[in-house]
Scaffold this active site. Structure first.
Site: not given
Ligand SMILES: CC(C)(COP(=O)(O)OP(=O)(O)OC[C@H]1O[C@@H](n2cnc3c(N)ncnc32)[C@H](O)[C@@H]1OP(=O)(O)O)[C@@H](O)C(=O)NCCC(=O)NCCS
Length: 219
Positions: A138, A147
């Site tokens: 709400h 998004h």
């Molecule tokens: C958070 C996010 C944006 C980071 O992406 P990225 O820049 O590629 O980052 P990396 O994969 O290099 O990860 C960086 C660090 O964060 C951590 N990390 C990444 N995603 C995480 C998450 N969701 N929760 C906890 N830790 C996360 C990784 O393990 C890494 O840790 P480290 O440095 O200790 O190894 C991505 O992982 C994410 O969650 N995106 C959301 C995607 C989504 O929901 N999209 C919608 C599609 S419909």
């Protein structure tokens, strides 16, 4: 209304499916084709719908409205702004299984996917994606180009800034603010307000040290 979908990728195909499903359920809008920058797709069929040409050629094809079917927020905003300057009309794609309060509002160009729930008094901006099975409670205010990813849960009175991405399955506690173009990682729990332009992950969500300016282009 005949709706051209901008982008024939995964999210564009989701938009096509929503419009076709809604049309079969008595909705007024139906998809009349995609426009996509990938020449290799032109004149081919993608999920039952033809890719007609590029977005530059939009005016050449008979249509009443457009909708940008691109998942990346920055790219979607760019295309939305460009089509707005061409005075295009924007449709809203709403899956029949989405549940929207009669007191919520949804601005032009937004996509409400299957199973999304929008509760009373919520205000959804333009060019927003409310993805599969998310819930927006709400009096939320969702900024333009944001998004809310599949299964994300927003408590009451939450404010999501323009262009923000709330990742798959993330939770935002009631009354919290998420800044513009901020990314909340999948599965995070936002317990405190987040500023503009950060990437926050974990439970509770903590900002990583890099910025999102280029990062949003990768998700
Ligand atoms: C958070 C996010 C944006 C980071 O992406 P990225 O820049 O590629 O980052 P990396 O994969 O290099 O990860 C960086 C660090 O964060 C951590 N990390 C990444 N995603 C995480 C998450 N969701 N929760 C906890 N830790 C996360 C990784 O393990 C890494 O840790 P480290 O440095 O200790 O190894 C991505 O992982 C994410 O969650 N995106 C959301 C995607 C989504 O929901 N999209 C919608 C599609 S419909």
């Amino acid at each position: 209304m005949r709706v051209l979908i901008i982008g024939a990728g995964g999210h564009g195909q989701v938009v096509a499916d929503i419009l076709m499903t809604a049309s079969r359920n008595g909705g007024d809008d139906y998809p009349c084709g995609y426009l996509d920058h990938d020449e290799g797709l032109w004149n081919s069929a993608v999920s039952e719908l033809r890719v007609l040409g590029s977005v530059e050629e939009c005016a050449r094809f008979d249509h009443d409205a457009v909708i940008v079917g691109v998942g990346d927020n920055l790219t979607r905003r760019h295309l939305f702004d460009r089509l707005s300057r061409s005075l295009e009309r924007f449709a809203v794609a709403r899956h029949p299984s989405a549940v929207l309060s009669s007191s919520c509002s949804v601005r032009h160009g937004s996509v409400i996917c299957a199973g999304a729930i929008v509760n009373t008094g919520a205000s959804i901006g333009a060019n927003v994606i409310l993805n599969t099975g998310c819930s927006v409670d709400h009096h939320n205010v969702i900024g333009d180009h944001a998004h809310i990813a599949p299964g994300a849960r927003l408590g009451g009175d939450v404010k999501i800034g323009q262009g923000a991405l709330i990742g798959i399955g993330a939770i935002v506690l009631p009354g919290r603010r998420v800044g513009a173009w901020t990314v909340v990682g999948a599965g995070a729990v936002v317990t405190e307000d987040l500023p503009d332009g950060v990437v926050a992950v974990g439970v509770p969500a903590r900002a990583l040290t890099f910025k999102t300016a280029t990062l949003q282009g990768r998700h």
